[in-house]
Design a protein around this motif. Structure first.
Motif, PDB file in Angstrom:
ATOM      1  N   VAL A  91       0.867  -1.177   0.000  1.00  0.00           N
ATOM      2  CA  VAL A  91       0.000   0.000   0.000  1.00  0.00           C
ATOM      3  C   VAL A  91       0.904   1.228   0.000  1.00  0.00           C
ATOM      4  N   LEU A  92       0.675   2.151  -0.939  1.00  0.00           N
ATOM      5  CA  LEU A  92       1.439   3.388  -1.013  1.00  0.00           C
ATOM      6  C   LEU A  92       0.587   4.537  -0.499  1.00  0.00           C
ATOM      7  N   PHE A  93       1.144   5.342   0.397  1.00  0.00           N
ATOM      8  CA  PHE A  93       0.500   6.579   0.836  1.00  0.00           C
ATOM      9  C   PHE A  93       1.393   7.731   0.418  1.00  0.00           C
ATOM     10  N   LEU A  94       0.886   8.567  -0.488  1.00  0.00           N
ATOM     11  CA  LEU A  94       1.611   9.744  -0.951  1.00  0.00           C
ATOM     12  C   LEU A  94       0.837  10.959  -0.456  1.00  0.00           C
ATOM     13  N   HIS A  95       1.430  11.706   0.453  1.00  0.00           N
ATOM     14  CA  HIS A  95       0.716  12.839   1.031  1.00  0.00           C
ATOM     15  C   HIS A  95       0.534  13.948   0.002  1.00  0.00           C
TER      16      HIS A  95
ATOM     17  N   HIS B  44      -2.231  11.870  10.005  1.00  0.00           N
ATOM     18  CA  HIS B  44      -3.183  11.588   8.931  1.00  0.00           C
ATOM     19  C   HIS B  44      -3.462  10.113   8.663  1.00  0.00           C
ATOM     20  N   ILE B  45      -2.541   9.235   8.952  1.00  0.00           N
ATOM     21  CA  ILE B  45      -2.760   7.848   8.536  1.00  0.00           C
ATOM     22  C   ILE B  45      -2.647   6.858   9.686  1.00  0.00           C
ATOM     23  N   GLY B  46      -2.899   7.308  10.896  1.00  0.00           N
ATOM     24  CA  GLY B  46      -2.836   6.395  12.037  1.00  0.00           C
ATOM     25  C   GLY B  46      -3.713   5.176  11.863  1.00  0.00           C
ATOM     26  N   GLY B  47      -4.921   5.368  11.347  1.00  0.00           N
ATOM     27  CA  GLY B  47      -5.828   4.243  11.124  1.00  0.00           C
ATOM     28  C   GLY B  47      -5.326   3.290  10.061  1.00  0.00           C
ATOM     29  N   LEU B  48      -4.727   3.834   9.019  1.00  0.00           N
ATOM     30  CA  LEU B  48      -4.190   2.990   7.948  1.00  0.00           C
ATOM     31  C   LEU B  48      -3.016   2.155   8.445  1.00  0.00           C
ATOM     32  N   ILE B  49      -2.164   2.776   9.254  1.00  0.00           N
ATOM     33  CA  ILE B  49      -1.045   2.026   9.840  1.00  0.00           C
ATOM     34  C   ILE B  49      -1.574   0.894  10.703  1.00  0.00           C
ATOM     35  N   GLU B  50      -2.549   1.184  11.513  1.00  0.00           N
ATOM     36  CA  GLU B  50      -3.123   0.172  12.414  1.00  0.00           C
ATOM     37  C   GLU B  50      -3.743  -0.983  11.638  1.00  0.00           C
ATOM     38  N   VAL B  51      -4.498  -0.671  10.593  1.00  0.00           N
ATOM     39  CA  VAL B  51      -5.182  -1.708   9.807  1.00  0.00           C
ATOM     40  C   VAL B  51      -4.187  -2.606   9.085  1.00  0.00           C
ATOM     41  N   THR B  52      -3.144  -2.016   8.483  1.00  0.00           N
ATOM     42  CA  THR B  52      -2.200  -2.836   7.726  1.00  0.00           C
ATOM     43  C   THR B  52      -1.261  -3.623   8.632  1.00  0.00           C
ATOM     44  N   ARG B  53      -1.158  -3.225   9.880  1.00  0.00           N
ATOM     45  CA  ARG B  53      -0.346  -3.982  10.836  1.00  0.00           C
ATOM     46  C   ARG B  53      -1.179  -5.010  11.589  1.00  0.00           C
ATOM     47  N   GLY B  54      -2.467  -5.045  11.340  1.00  0.00           N
ATOM     48  CA  GLY B  54      -3.350  -5.988  12.014  1.00  0.00           C
ATOM     49  C   GLY B  54      -3.519  -7.271  11.231  1.00  0.00           C
ATOM     50  N   SER B  55      -4.384  -8.111  11.712  1.00  0.00           N
ATOM     51  CA  SER B  55      -4.564  -9.423  11.088  1.00  0.00           C
ATOM     52  C   SER B  55      -5.659  -9.446  10.031  1.00  0.00           C
ATOM     53  N   GLU B  56      -6.540  -8.440  10.012  1.00  0.00           N
ATOM     54  CA  GLU B  56      -7.643  -8.464   9.044  1.00  0.00           C
ATOM     55  C   GLU B  56      -7.203  -8.046   7.634  1.00  0.00           C
ATOM     56  N   TYR B  57      -6.386  -6.997   7.522  1.00  0.00           N
ATOM     57  CA  TYR B  57      -5.916  -6.500   6.234  1.00  0.00           C
ATOM     58  C   TYR B  57      -4.385  -6.290   6.265  1.00  0.00           C
ATOM     59  N   PRO B  58      -3.615  -7.325   6.491  1.00  0.00           N
ATOM     60  CA  PRO B  58      -2.173  -7.146   6.599  1.00  0.00           C
ATOM     61  C   PRO B  58      -1.573  -6.730   5.248  1.00  0.00           C
ATOM     62  N   ALA B  59      -0.676  -5.766   5.307  1.00  0.00           N
ATOM     63  CA  ALA B  59      -0.009  -5.287   4.085  1.00  0.00           C
ATOM     64  C   ALA B  59       1.260  -4.533   4.494  1.00  0.00           C
ATOM     65  N   VAL B  60       2.169  -4.431   3.542  1.00  0.00           N
ATOM     66  CA  VAL B  60       3.331  -3.569   3.712  1.00  0.00           C
ATOM     67  C   VAL B  60       2.881  -2.167   3.326  1.00  0.00           C
ATOM     68  N   LEU B  61       3.177  -1.187   4.156  1.00  0.00           N
ATOM     69  CA  LEU B  61       2.740   0.187   3.925  1.00  0.00           C
ATOM     70  C   LEU B  61       3.963   1.075   3.753  1.00  0.00           C
ATOM     71  N   LEU B  62       4.024   1.767   2.620  1.00  0.00           N
ATOM     72  CA  LEU B  62       5.095   2.721   2.345  1.00  0.00           C
ATOM     73  C   LEU B  62       4.467   4.111   2.310  1.00  0.00           C
ATOM     74  N   ALA B  63       4.911   4.966   3.210  1.00  0.00           N
ATOM     75  CA  ALA B  63       4.399   6.343   3.277  1.00  0.00           C
ATOM     76  C   ALA B  63       5.511   7.296   2.877  1.00  0.00           C
TER      77      ALA B  63
END
Length: 64
Positions: A24-28, A44-63
């Motif tokens: 997942v790419l986040f470009l501000h 701005h992306i606290g929720g996105l970080i939490e979701v991608t670090r969780g078990s429901e929607y795991p993903a590598v996040l590049l901000a």
């Protein structure tokens, strides 16, 4: 000599053999300009970080 700071967040299990996760790419936007890349991820992306670090929607996040 310009650099682009970025933050990389990994989901649980990313380092296990055979692990495969989406990226997942986040470009501000222009409203969050700066050169430390800290304000963009803390306000701005606290929720996105939490979701991608969780078990429901795991993903590598590049901000960047």
């Amino acid at each position: 000599g310009n650099t682009l700071p970025y933050r990389l967040f990994f989901p649980p299990g990313y380092d296990e053999p055979g692990a495969n996760f989406p990226l997942v790419l986040f470009l501000h936007g222009a409203g969050q300009i700066g050169n430390d890349n800290l304000a963009q991820v803390t306000s701005h992306i606290g929720g996105l970080i939490e979701v991608t670090r969780g078990s429901e929607y795991p993903a590598v996040l590049l901000a960047a």
